[in-house]
Design an enzyme around this catalytic site. Structure first.
Site, PDB file in Angstrom:
ATOM      1  N   HIS A 193      54.218   4.099   9.741  1.00  0.00           N
ATOM      2  CA  HIS A 193      53.195   4.913   9.068  1.00  0.00           C
ATOM      3  C   HIS A 193      53.707   5.350   7.690  1.00  0.00           C
ATOM      4  CE1 HIS A 193      49.757   7.577   8.763  1.00  0.00           C
ATOM      5  NE2 HIS A 193      50.575   8.473   8.250  1.00  0.00           N
ATOM      6  N   ASP A 251      48.969   8.936  15.216  1.00  0.00           N
ATOM      7  CA  ASP A 251      50.238   9.096  14.491  1.00  0.00           C
ATOM      8  C   ASP A 251      51.007  10.342  14.958  1.00  0.00           C
ATOM      9  OD1 ASP A 251      49.534   6.833  12.936  1.00  0.00           O
ATOM     10  OD2 ASP A 251      48.328   8.091  11.624  1.00  0.00           O
TER      11      ASP A 251
HETATM   12  C1  GRF Z   1      51.253  -0.123   6.135  1.00  0.00           C
HETATM   13  O1  GRF Z   1      51.288   0.756   5.048  1.00  0.00           O
HETATM   14  C2  GRF Z   1      51.520   0.632   7.415  1.00  0.00           C
HETATM   15  O2  GRF Z   1      52.379   1.709   7.250  1.00  0.00           O
HETATM   16  C3  GRF Z   1      50.137   1.142   7.762  1.00  0.00           C
HETATM   17  O3  GRF Z   1      49.278   0.093   7.413  1.00  0.00           O
HETATM   18  C4  GRF Z   1      49.840  -0.682   6.357  1.00  0.00           C
HETATM   19  C5  GRF Z   1      49.861  -2.108   6.810  1.00  0.00           C
HETATM   20  O4  GRF Z   1      50.269  -3.006   5.811  1.00  0.00           O
HETATM   21  N1  GRF Z   1      50.077   1.522   9.161  1.00  0.00           N
HETATM   22  P1  GRF Z   1      50.534  -4.541   6.185  1.00  0.00           P
HETATM   23  O5  GRF Z   1      49.277  -5.067   6.856  1.00  0.00           O
HETATM   24  O6  GRF Z   1      51.730  -4.610   7.085  1.00  0.00           O
HETATM   25  O7  GRF Z   1      50.777  -5.224   4.871  1.00  0.00           O
END
Ligand code: GRF
Length: 179
Positions: free
Chosen positions: A101, A137
């Site tokens: 997150h 979360d």
């Molecule tokens: C990331 O910023 C993660 O922390 C959040 O969603 C985003 C996903 O990015 N939960 P990706 O699809 O891995 O590029």
């Protein structure tokens, strides 16, 4: 073996693949998720489990959990998976689901963590890798790292760079602890 759930771009999935982690299966709720292409390129089995194809969220979660178990998944990684999982899924992998997150939880949970941190005027935000429970979360924190807000223009890129380092690190540690 690891199962990854992703809804979008899949850059965190890519970091796990590039880190050489043992990924047995990748699933998404969206058939157009770029993450699925990344998985296929890497020769990893993929499937889509969209809510619209099931009578209820619980039913979708049961089918998804069964598919992961069929692929011998023991540890589930949520890498940008944008749906909340029900107990029907959580109970199948107790204490074995990890999420990444883009904030220092418990600050700024939810879908817009980076924008929320900027809007709040804090000096620093960060990245959290945590175990998943029924909340949004809210599960126990495994690892966190701080990221300064300024320079604002590069904040997102800096947060993602930390995610791509921290998530594989924690997943590797969890795999070692289980072996
Ligand atoms: C990331 O910023 C993660 O922390 C959040 O969603 C985003 C996903 O990015 N939960 P990706 O699809 O891995 O590029």
């Amino acid at each position: 073996m690891i199962g990854v759930l992703a809804s979008g771009n899949g850059s965190n999935l890519q970091a796990l693949i590039d880190g050489g982690l043992p990924i047995a299966a990748v699933a998404s709720n969206r058939k157009d998720a770029y993450a699925l292409l990344r998985a296929r390129e890497a020769g990893i089995p993929t499937a889509t489990f969209s809510l619209s194809c099931h009578a209820s969220r619980e039913e979708r979660d049961l089918v998804l959990a069964t598919w992961l178990e069929e692929h011998e998944v023991e540890l589930v990684v949520l890498a940008g998976f944008m749906q909340v999982l029900t107990p029907a899924f959580l109970d199948r992998f107790p204490g074995r689901i990890v999420n990444v997150h883009p904030s220092l939880l418990p600050s700024f949970p939810g879908m817009h963590a980076i924008e929320d941190a900027v809007a709040a005027g804090v000096e620093a935000t960060g990245v959290t890798v945590h175990l998943v429970d029924e909340g949004i979360d809210t599960g126990p924190v495994l690892k966190q790292e701080t990221v300064r807000i300024e320079p604002r223009e590069t904040l997102e890129a800096r947060i993602h760079a930390v995610e791509h380092r921290l998530l594989p690190e924690v997943v590797r540690e969890l795999c070692l602890a289980r072996s």
